[in-house]
Design a protein around this motif. Structure first.
Motif, short mmCIF file in Angstrom:
data_model
loop_
_atom_site.label_atom_id
_atom_site.label_comp_id
_atom_site.label_asym_id
_atom_site.label_seq_id
_atom_site.Cartn_x
_atom_site.Cartn_y
_atom_site.Cartn_z
N ARG A 62 0.83 -1.21 0.00
CA ARG A 62 0.00 0.00 0.00
C ARG A 62 0.86 1.26 0.00
NH1 ARG A 62 -3.33 -3.19 3.40
NH2 ARG A 62 -2.40 -2.31 5.30
N ALA A 63 1.93 1.23 0.79
CA ALA A 63 2.82 2.40 0.83
C ALA A 63 3.48 2.63 -0.52
CB ALA A 63 3.89 2.19 1.91
N PHE A 64 3.93 1.55 -1.16
CA PHE A 64 4.57 1.68 -2.47
C PHE A 64 3.59 2.13 -3.54
CE2 PHE A 64 5.31 -0.29 -6.61
CZ PHE A 64 6.50 0.33 -6.98
N LEU A 65 2.42 1.51 -3.58
CA LEU A 65 1.47 1.80 -4.65
C LEU A 65 0.94 3.23 -4.59
CD1 LEU A 65 -0.47 -1.57 -4.62
CD2 LEU A 65 1.09 -0.75 -6.40
N ALA A 66 0.85 3.81 -3.40
CA ALA A 66 0.41 5.20 -3.29
C ALA A 66 1.37 6.12 -4.04
CB ALA A 66 0.32 5.62 -1.82
N ILE A 70 1.26 8.16 -8.11
CA ILE A 70 1.70 9.54 -8.36
C ILE A 70 2.71 9.57 -9.50
CG2 ILE A 70 2.97 11.49 -7.37
CD1 ILE A 70 1.80 10.69 -4.65
N ALA A 71 3.65 8.60 -9.50
CA ALA A 71 4.69 8.57 -10.52
C ALA A 71 4.11 8.31 -11.91
CB ALA A 71 5.72 7.50 -10.18
N THR A 72 3.16 7.37 -12.01
CA THR A 72 2.58 7.07 -13.32
C THR A 72 1.72 8.22 -13.83
OG1 THR A 72 0.75 5.89 -12.24
CG2 THR A 72 2.64 4.57 -12.96
N THR A 73 1.03 8.90 -12.92
CA THR A 73 0.24 10.07 -13.32
C THR A 73 1.15 11.17 -13.84
OG1 THR A 73 -1.49 9.58 -11.71
CG2 THR A 73 -1.38 11.83 -12.53
N ARG A 135 -7.82 12.39 -0.64
CA ARG A 135 -6.66 11.56 -0.94
C ARG A 135 -6.19 11.77 -2.37
NH1 ARG A 135 -6.28 7.04 -3.62
NH2 ARG A 135 -8.53 6.72 -3.60
N LEU A 136 -7.12 11.80 -3.32
CA LEU A 136 -6.77 11.99 -4.72
C LEU A 136 -6.08 13.34 -4.94
CD1 LEU A 136 -10.04 10.60 -6.33
CD2 LEU A 136 -7.75 9.58 -6.53
N VAL A 137 -6.61 14.38 -4.26
CA VAL A 137 -6.01 15.70 -4.38
C VAL A 137 -4.62 15.70 -3.76
CG1 VAL A 137 -6.16 18.10 -3.58
CG2 VAL A 137 -8.19 16.96 -4.49
N ARG A 138 -4.51 15.13 -2.56
CA ARG A 138 -3.23 15.13 -1.84
C ARG A 138 -2.15 14.38 -2.61
NH1 ARG A 138 -5.10 12.98 2.20
NH2 ARG A 138 -4.36 10.83 1.96
N GLN A 139 -2.52 13.30 -3.27
CA GLN A 139 -1.55 12.50 -3.99
C GLN A 139 -1.20 13.08 -5.37
OE1 GLN A 139 -3.27 8.57 -4.06
NE2 GLN A 139 -2.52 8.06 -2.02
N ARG A 149 -17.86 22.50 -3.22
CA ARG A 149 -16.86 23.19 -2.40
C ARG A 149 -15.57 22.39 -2.46
NH1 ARG A 149 -20.68 20.96 0.59
NH2 ARG A 149 -21.86 22.89 0.52
N PHE A 150 -14.45 23.07 -2.31
CA PHE A 150 -13.16 22.41 -2.43
C PHE A 150 -12.87 21.52 -1.23
CE2 PHE A 150 -10.45 25.02 -5.61
CZ PHE A 150 -11.43 24.86 -6.57
N PRO A 151 -12.29 20.34 -1.47
CA PRO A 151 -11.90 19.49 -0.35
C PRO A 151 -10.73 20.09 0.42
CG PRO A 151 -11.10 18.58 -2.42
CD PRO A 151 -11.97 19.74 -2.78
N ALA A 152 -10.53 19.63 1.64
CA ALA A 152 -9.46 20.13 2.48
C ALA A 152 -8.11 19.93 1.80
CB ALA A 152 -9.48 19.41 3.83
N GLY A 153 -7.28 20.96 1.87
CA GLY A 153 -5.94 20.88 1.33
C GLY A 153 -5.83 21.11 -0.16
N CYS A 154 -6.95 21.39 -0.83
CA CYS A 154 -6.93 21.58 -2.28
C CYS A 154 -6.48 23.00 -2.63
CB CYS A 154 -8.31 21.32 -2.88
SG CYS A 154 -8.35 21.46 -4.67
N THR A 155 -5.46 23.11 -3.46
CA THR A 155 -4.93 24.43 -3.85
C THR A 155 -5.22 24.72 -5.32
OG1 THR A 155 -2.77 23.44 -4.38
CG2 THR A 155 -3.09 24.28 -2.14
N PHE A 156 -6.20 24.02 -5.89
CA PHE A 156 -6.57 24.27 -7.28
C PHE A 156 -7.11 25.69 -7.44
CE2 PHE A 156 -7.51 19.71 -9.00
CZ PHE A 156 -6.23 19.33 -8.64
N ASP A 157 -6.99 26.22 -8.64
CA ASP A 157 -7.62 27.50 -8.97
C ASP A 157 -9.11 27.26 -9.21
OD1 ASP A 157 -5.23 28.96 -8.83
OD2 ASP A 157 -4.71 28.44 -10.90
N ALA A 158 -9.95 28.10 -8.60
CA ALA A 158 -11.40 27.92 -8.68
C ALA A 158 -12.00 28.76 -9.80
CB ALA A 158 -12.04 28.29 -7.36
#
Length: 302
Positions: A62-66, A70-73, A135-139, A149-158
C-alpha cells in the motif's frame, strides 16, 4: 525498475487478481507475474499476498502503490505536455466529480471536447467520498475537479460556473403534487425518504438541510446512485431531494420545485500551472447552463 512495472502492480491491486490484471493489460499471466516478482525483488519487500482466490495488498504494498500512482500520473502528464507543445492534444485528463453534479452538463462538455480532440483520453472519478477526494487531491492524481466546495488541502484555482438548484422528487400521483405549487421541506416530514450512502457529500447535504429545519423524517431506503433513487421514487417507495440536473431523462415530471429555493455553487477546480488539456476542457463547462430548474426542460444536444 520502470514505470511499466508500476502500472502492472497498480493493475493487480485494482483487480485483486493476476489473471484479471493480465487480461486487462493485454499480457500473459506468467509475464505479468514475472514482472511483479522482479519488482518485488528489486524493492526487497512483498507487495502482494497470494491467496487461493487472488491477491491482497500488503502494508508495504500500500505504501509503495500510493507513490507509484503519483509517478505514473506524472509520467502521463509529461507525455501530454510534450505532445501538446507539438500541436497534438493527447494523453490523459483525470477529473473527479461530486455525486450528481453536472450529470447533464458534463457529458455535453466532454462530447464537445472529444469532437475537437479525439486522441485525448478522459478518466473520471465519479462520486468519491470526501476522504477519497482529499486523498486523490493530496496524492496529485487529479487535473480537475467539479465540486460544490473544495476538499481540504486543495490548492486548485477555482472557476465558478453557476448555481445548482435542488428539487424534491415525488411519485407521479402523490397528493402533494395536486396544485403544482412549490413544496417546503416541512411538507415532506411525514413521508418516507430515500437517502444516499452514508459519508457521501449528497447525504451529508440532506442531513444538514433536515437538521437545520428541525426535521427527522423516516428513511425507507438508501441508494448509491441518484438515478436509482429517482426510479425508487417512481415506484412509490418514498420521496427524495436531489440536484435538478441529476434527474434522469424521462423522469423530469417527478421533480417539484422547493420553497425557499435550495441551491449550491458549482465550481470547477484546475490544478496550478495547467496544461493544454485542462485549458481546453475548461472552455466547455463554461458553455453549459448551470442555473435553475430550467435544466429539466433543456433538450439534450450532441
Amino acid at each position: 525498475m520502470n514505470l511499466r512495472q508500476y502500472e502492472y502492480a497498480l493493475a493487480v491491486a485494482e483487480e485483486g487478481s493476476m489473471t484479471a490484471a493480465a487480461e486487462r493489460l493485454g499480457v500473459t499471466q506468467p509475464s505479468l507475474s514475472q514482472q511483479v516478482a522482479t519488482l518485488e525483488k528489486h524493492l526487497g519487500v512483498q507487495l502482494f499476498t497470494r491467496t487461493p482466490s487472488g491477491v491482497t495488498v500488503t502494508v508495504a504494498g500500500r505504501a509503495f502503490l500510493a507513490q507509484a500512482e503519483i509517478a505514473t500520473t506524472a509520467s502521463r502528464r509529461a507525455i501530454t505536455a510534450a505532445r501538446a507543445a507539438g500541436g497534438e492534444l493527447t494523453g490523459e485528463l483525470v477529473m473527479a466529480v461530486h455525486m450528481g453534479l453536472g450529470a447533464r452538463q458534463l457529458p455535453r462538455a466532454l462530447g464537445q471536447l472529444r469532437n475537437l480532440h479525439p486522441k485525448l483520453q478522459v478518466t473520471l472519478y465519479e462520486e468519491p467520498d470526501p476522504a477519497d477526494m482529499e486523498r486523490l487531491v493530496r496524492q496529485g492524481n487529479l487535473d480537475m475537479i467539479l465540486v460544490h466546495r473544495f476538499p481540504a488541502g486543495c490548492t486548485f484555482d477555482a472557476h465558478p460556473l453557476g448555481e445548482e438548484a435542488y428539487v424534491a422528487v415525488l411519485p407521479k400521483e402523490h397528493p402533494l403534487r395536486a396544485d403544482g405549487a412549490a413544496l417546503r421541506l416541512e411538507d415532506l416530514t411525514s413521508e418516507g425518504w430515500i437517502r444516499f450512502r452514508r459519508a457521501s457529500l449528497l447525504d451529508d447535504y440532506l442531513a444538514r438541510l433536515l437538521t437545520n429545519a428541525g426535521l427527522s423524517p423516516h428513511t425507507v431506503a438508501r441508494a448509491s446512485q441518484i438515478s436509482t433513487a429517482v426510479r425508487l421514487v417512481a415506484q412509490g417507495l418514498g420521496v427524495t431531494v436531489v440536484p435538478a440536473s441529476a434527474i434522469p431523462e424521462g423522469f423530469e415530471d417527478l421533480a417539484c420545485p422547493l420553497q425557499p429555493t435550495l441551491t449550491e455553487p458549482v465550481l470547477v477546480g484546475v490544478r496550478r500551472n495547467p496544461g493544454s488539456a485542462e485549458t481546453a476542457m475548461l472552455d466547455h463547462p463554461n458553455q453549459q447552463n448551470w442555473c435553475g430548474t430550467s435544466l429539466l426542460r433543456q433538450p439534450a444536444t450532441d
